[in-house]
Motif scaffolding. Structure first.
Motif, mmCIF file in Angstrom:
data_model
loop_
_atom_site.group_PDB
_atom_site.id
_atom_site.type_symbol
_atom_site.label_atom_id
_atom_site.label_comp_id
_atom_site.label_asym_id
_atom_site.label_seq_id
_atom_site.Cartn_x
_atom_site.Cartn_y
_atom_site.Cartn_z
ATOM 1 N N ASN A 163 -0.920 2.967 2.768
ATOM 2 C CA ASN A 163 0.342 2.048 3.238
ATOM 3 C C ASN A 163 1.283 2.094 2.913
ATOM 4 O OD1 ASN A 163 1.851 -0.309 4.328
ATOM 5 N ND2 ASN A 163 1.748 0.822 6.475
ATOM 6 N N ILE A 164 0.615 1.581 1.270
ATOM 7 C CA ILE A 164 1.818 1.577 0.196
ATOM 8 C C ILE A 164 1.538 2.986 -0.273
ATOM 9 C CG2 ILE A 164 1.012 0.539 -2.052
ATOM 10 C CD1 ILE A 164 -0.244 -1.746 -0.722
ATOM 11 N N VAL A 165 2.744 3.116 -0.398
ATOM 12 C CA VAL A 165 3.067 4.289 -0.724
ATOM 13 C C VAL A 165 2.747 4.669 -2.664
ATOM 14 C CG1 VAL A 165 4.980 5.982 -2.215
ATOM 15 C CG2 VAL A 165 5.606 4.864 0.290
ATOM 16 N N PRO A 166 1.978 5.670 -2.513
ATOM 17 C CA PRO A 166 1.643 5.861 -4.021
ATOM 18 C C PRO A 166 2.535 5.632 -5.093
ATOM 19 C CG PRO A 166 0.210 7.310 -2.576
ATOM 20 C CD PRO A 166 1.639 7.096 -1.716
ATOM 21 N N TYR A 167 2.103 5.428 -6.666
ATOM 22 C CA TYR A 167 3.425 6.086 -7.070
ATOM 23 C C TYR A 167 2.631 6.225 -8.206
ATOM 24 C CZ TYR A 167 1.019 1.379 -10.431
ATOM 25 O OH TYR A 167 -0.218 1.431 -10.266
ATOM 26 N N PRO A 168 3.176 7.395 -9.725
ATOM 27 C CA PRO A 168 3.260 7.797 -10.343
ATOM 28 C C PRO A 168 2.845 6.231 -11.917
ATOM 29 C CG PRO A 168 5.709 7.708 -10.445
ATOM 30 C CD PRO A 168 4.514 7.037 -9.575
ATOM 31 N N SER A 169 1.262 6.510 -12.385
ATOM 32 C CA SER A 169 1.106 6.025 -12.963
ATOM 33 C C SER A 169 1.055 6.374 -14.353
ATOM 34 C CB SER A 169 -0.389 5.200 -12.805
ATOM 35 O OG SER A 169 -1.445 6.155 -12.551
ATOM 36 N N PRO A 170 0.670 6.490 -15.364
ATOM 37 C CA PRO A 170 0.581 6.888 -16.827
ATOM 38 C C PRO A 170 -0.716 8.483 -16.851
ATOM 39 C CG PRO A 170 0.078 4.648 -17.952
ATOM 40 C CD PRO A 170 0.365 4.377 -16.275
ATOM 41 N N GLU A 171 -1.936 7.466 -15.929
ATOM 42 C CA GLU A 171 -2.658 8.597 -15.526
ATOM 43 C C GLU A 171 -2.748 9.567 -14.636
ATOM 44 O OE1 GLU A 171 -3.295 5.468 -16.130
ATOM 45 O OE2 GLU A 171 -3.729 5.308 -17.424
ATOM 46 N N GLY A 172 -1.569 8.862 -13.788
ATOM 47 C CA GLY A 172 -1.556 10.362 -12.628
ATOM 48 C C GLY A 172 -0.849 9.507 -11.242
ATOM 49 N N TRP A 173 -1.602 10.097 -9.703
ATOM 50 C CA TRP A 173 -0.605 9.045 -9.233
ATOM 51 C C TRP A 173 -1.495 8.107 -8.871
ATOM 52 C CZ3 TRP A 173 4.771 9.695 -6.702
ATOM 53 C CH2 TRP A 173 4.758 10.696 -7.569
ATOM 54 N N ASN A 174 -1.117 7.087 -8.684
ATOM 55 C CA ASN A 174 -2.031 5.411 -8.367
ATOM 56 C C ASN A 174 -2.261 5.338 -6.860
ATOM 57 O OD1 ASN A 174 -2.033 2.554 -7.116
ATOM 58 N ND2 ASN A 174 -2.847 2.271 -9.287
ATOM 59 N N PHE A 175 -3.306 5.502 -5.959
ATOM 60 C CA PHE A 175 -3.148 5.268 -4.556
ATOM 61 C C PHE A 175 -4.493 3.651 -4.062
ATOM 62 C CE2 PHE A 175 -2.479 9.500 -4.331
ATOM 63 C CZ PHE A 175 -2.224 10.078 -3.505
ATOM 64 N N THR A 176 -2.820 2.517 -3.510
ATOM 65 C CA THR A 176 -3.941 1.871 -2.970
ATOM 66 C C THR A 176 -3.520 1.602 -1.538
ATOM 67 O OG1 THR A 176 -3.066 0.437 -5.212
ATOM 68 C CG2 THR A 176 -3.641 -0.535 -3.366
ATOM 69 N N TYR A 177 -5.228 0.278 -1.335
ATOM 70 C CA TYR A 177 -5.279 0.448 0.223
ATOM 71 C C TYR A 177 -4.819 -1.169 0.346
ATOM 72 C CZ TYR A 177 -6.525 5.590 1.269
ATOM 73 O OH TYR A 177 -6.692 6.704 1.633
ATOM 74 N N ARG A 178 -3.909 -1.569 1.414
ATOM 75 C CA ARG A 178 -4.481 -3.022 1.575
ATOM 76 C C ARG A 178 -5.548 -3.609 2.011
ATOM 77 N NH1 ARG A 178 0.669 -4.395 1.947
ATOM 78 N NH2 ARG A 178 2.254 -2.517 2.156
ATOM 79 N N GLU A 179 -6.103 -4.931 2.340
ATOM 80 C CA GLU A 179 -7.102 -5.510 2.062
ATOM 81 C C GLU A 179 -7.025 -5.170 4.201
ATOM 82 O OE1 GLU A 179 -6.769 -9.366 -0.556
ATOM 83 O OE2 GLU A 179 -6.300 -8.912 1.762
ATOM 84 N N TYR A 180 -8.370 -4.277 4.322
ATOM 85 C CA TYR A 180 -8.192 -4.632 5.553
ATOM 86 C C TYR A 180 -8.384 -3.106 6.631
ATOM 87 C CZ TYR A 180 -9.680 -8.817 6.248
ATOM 88 O OH TYR A 180 -10.761 -10.114 6.129
ATOM 89 N N GLU A 181 -7.216 -1.809 5.270
ATOM 90 C CA GLU A 181 -6.041 -0.811 5.932
ATOM 91 C C GLU A 181 -7.854 0.236 6.724
ATOM 92 O OE1 GLU A 181 -3.267 2.064 4.588
ATOM 93 O OE2 GLU A 181 -3.361 0.771 3.214
ATOM 94 N N ILE A 182 -8.854 -0.058 5.552
ATOM 95 C CA ILE A 182 -9.415 1.550 5.502
ATOM 96 C C ILE A 182 -11.329 0.243 5.377
ATOM 97 C CG2 ILE A 182 -9.028 3.094 4.882
ATOM 98 C CD1 ILE A 182 -9.859 2.807 2.025
ATOM 99 N N GLY A 183 -10.992 -0.638 5.216
ATOM 100 C CA GLY A 183 -12.400 -1.015 5.390
ATOM 101 C C GLY A 183 -12.150 -2.192 5.582
ATOM 102 N N PRO A 184 -13.966 -3.251 5.229
ATOM 103 C CA PRO A 184 -13.995 -4.664 5.958
ATOM 104 C C PRO A 184 -12.972 -5.542 4.265
ATOM 105 C CG PRO A 184 -15.930 -3.603 4.768
ATOM 106 C CD PRO A 184 -15.382 -2.536 4.971
ATOM 107 N N TYR A 185 -12.999 -7.003 4.270
ATOM 108 C CA TYR A 185 -12.488 -7.313 3.788
ATOM 109 C C TYR A 185 -13.150 -7.487 2.072
ATOM 110 C CZ TYR A 185 -11.024 -11.955 0.868
ATOM 111 O OH TYR A 185 -10.009 -12.840 0.194
ATOM 112 N N ALA A 186 -14.343 -7.406 2.533
ATOM 113 C CA ALA A 186 -15.437 -7.457 0.921
ATOM 114 C C ALA A 186 -15.176 -6.000 0.415
ATOM 115 C CB ALA A 186 -16.759 -7.193 1.910
ATOM 116 N N MET A 187 -14.251 -4.947 0.606
ATOM 117 C CA MET A 187 -14.342 -3.822 -0.200
ATOM 118 C C MET A 187 -12.834 -4.350 -1.311
ATOM 119 S SD MET A 187 -14.073 -0.269 1.618
ATOM 120 C CE MET A 187 -14.154 0.529 0.782
ATOM 121 N N GLY A 188 -12.364 -5.211 -0.892
ATOM 122 C CA GLY A 188 -10.994 -5.740 -1.685
ATOM 123 C C GLY A 188 -9.432 -4.720 -1.128
ATOM 124 N N MET A 189 -8.979 -4.882 -2.115
ATOM 125 C CA MET A 189 -8.434 -3.585 -2.116
ATOM 126 C C MET A 189 -8.535 -2.197 -3.213
ATOM 127 S SD MET A 189 -4.243 -5.770 -2.656
ATOM 128 C CE MET A 189 -3.703 -5.038 -1.873
#
Length: 283
Positions: free
Chosen positions: A234-260
Motif C-alpha cells: 500500500n505504501i508506494v516504494p521509494y528509491p534508496s541508495p541500494e534500490g527500490w525500497n518496499f515496505t508493507y504495513r502492519e497486518y497488510e500481508i501477515g500477522p502483527y508478529a511479522m512487524g512491517m
C-alpha cells in the motif's frame, strides 16, 4: 603579457556569468517540532519541510503539508466524516504556524478522546484507569538527487490497547522535473513478473527478522494472501541508495508478529517493470 592578462580576465568573466546563472535543484529544508505531554496524552510532532524560495520548494512543501494535515486530522476517527479539527486556513508558507496548528489540534483532539475513555471506564470500575494515549508523528526527509526528493510520514500511535501501531502515509517521492508525487512504481502489466522479486525480498526480510533461522518453504504459512500471490505494498516504494525500497504495513500481508516487512529490490532488477513516472526519475 597584456594579451595573456586579457585572456585570464575574459575567462574569469565567463566563469562568473556561468556561476551566477547556474541553478541548484536542491531543496532548502527546515525542521519544526511540537511536543505536549499531560495526564491524557503524550504527543510529539516533528516535520522537515522545504522552505526555499523556488517554485519546487513551494510546490513540494504545499503537497507535504496537505498530506500531513490529512494524516493528523483523521487520527482515531472511526466514524464517517469525523475529523479531529478543521483544516488550517492561514498562510501555508508560514511553516512554524502550520505545524503548531496541526500539532496542537491533533494533540488536544486525541487527548480529549483519551480522557473520555477514562471517564467511561470509571462507570464500570472505579479502581481501574485506562492508560493515556500516545502519538509520535514524524515527517522526515530521506534523500534527494537532481531527479527526485524522498520524504516519509509515519505516526506511532497508542490508543490504550494491548500494543501500539504504526500508521501514516509512508514514503513520499516527488519528481523534481514535474513537481508531482510518484504514485505508482510497478507497471500493473508486469505484476506477475515482479512476484519472484517480492517473494525473494520477503524471504530476505524474514531471514534477517528471525536471526537467520528461517525456512523459505514456510513463507506462505505466514502470509495472509490467496493463491500465493503477494500484492504490491500500500505504501508506494521509494528509491534508496541500494534500490527500490518496499515496505508493507502492519497486518497488510501477515500477522502483527511479522512487524512491517521491508526489503530492497535492486534498481537493475526492477527497471524493466517500472511505470513511466518511476522510470523518468531513474534516467
Amino acid at each position: 603579457m597584456r594579451k595573456y592578462t586579457s585572456m585570464i580576465a575574459a575567462m574569469a568573466l565567463a566563469f562568473s556569468v556561468i556561476s551566477c546563472t547556474e541553478k541548484s535543484s536542491d531543496l532548502v529544508l527546515k525542521t519544526t517540532s511540537f511536543t505536549e505531554n499531560n495526564e491524557d496524552i503524550e504527543y510529539s510532532l516533528t516535520a522537515t519541510l522545504p522552505v526555499g524560495k523556488s517554485d519546487l520548494d513551494d510546490s513540494i512543501r504545499e503537497q507535504l503539508l496537505g498530506i500531513l494535515e490529512n494524516d493528523l486530522i483523521g487520527l482515531a476517527c472511526f466514524e464517517e466524516d469525523e475529523r479531529l479539527f478543521t483544516p488550517y486556513e492561514g498562510d501555508k508558507k508560514d511553516v512554524e504556524s502550520y505545524v503548531k496548528y496541526v500539532g496542537e489540534n491533533s494533540c488536544h483532539g486525541l487527548g480529549a478522546k483519551s480522557h473520555e475513555m477514562k471517564e467511561e471506564a470509571k462507570e464500570y470500575d472505579d479502581e481501574y484507569t485506562p492508560p493515556s494515549w500516545g502519538c509520535d508523528a514524524s515527517l522526515d526527509f530521506l534523500s534527494q538527487t537532481d531527479k527526485y526528493a524522498v520524504f516519509s510520514l509515519y505516526e506511532n500511535v497508542y490508543y490504550g490497547g494491548a500494543h501500539g501501531g504504526v500508521i501514516g502515509a509512508g514514503s513520499i517521492t516527488f519528481s523534481k522535473a514535474t513537481h508531482k508525487r510518484i504514485t505508482s512504481v510497478v507497471n500493473p502489466a508486469y505484476f506477475h513478473e515482479v512476484q519472484p522479486l517480492i517473494i525473494k525480498g520477503l524471504n530476505e526480510y524474514m531471514a534477517k527478522y528471525s536471526d537467520g533461522e528461517w525456512n523459505e518453504d514456510t513463507l506462505f504459512d505466514w502470509l495472509f494472501v490467496d493463491d500465493q500471490i503477494v500484492p504490491l505494498p500500500n505504501i508506494v516504494p521509494y528509491p534508496s541508495p541500494e534500490g527500490w525500497n518496499f515496505t508493507y504495513r502492519e497486518y497488510e500481508i501477515g500477522p502483527y508478529a511479522m512487524g512491517m516487512p521491508e526489503f530492497v529490490i535492486p534498481f537493475e532488477d526492477l527497471q524493466p517493470y517500472l511505470t513511466e513516472e518511476a522510470a523518468a526519475i531513474m534516467n
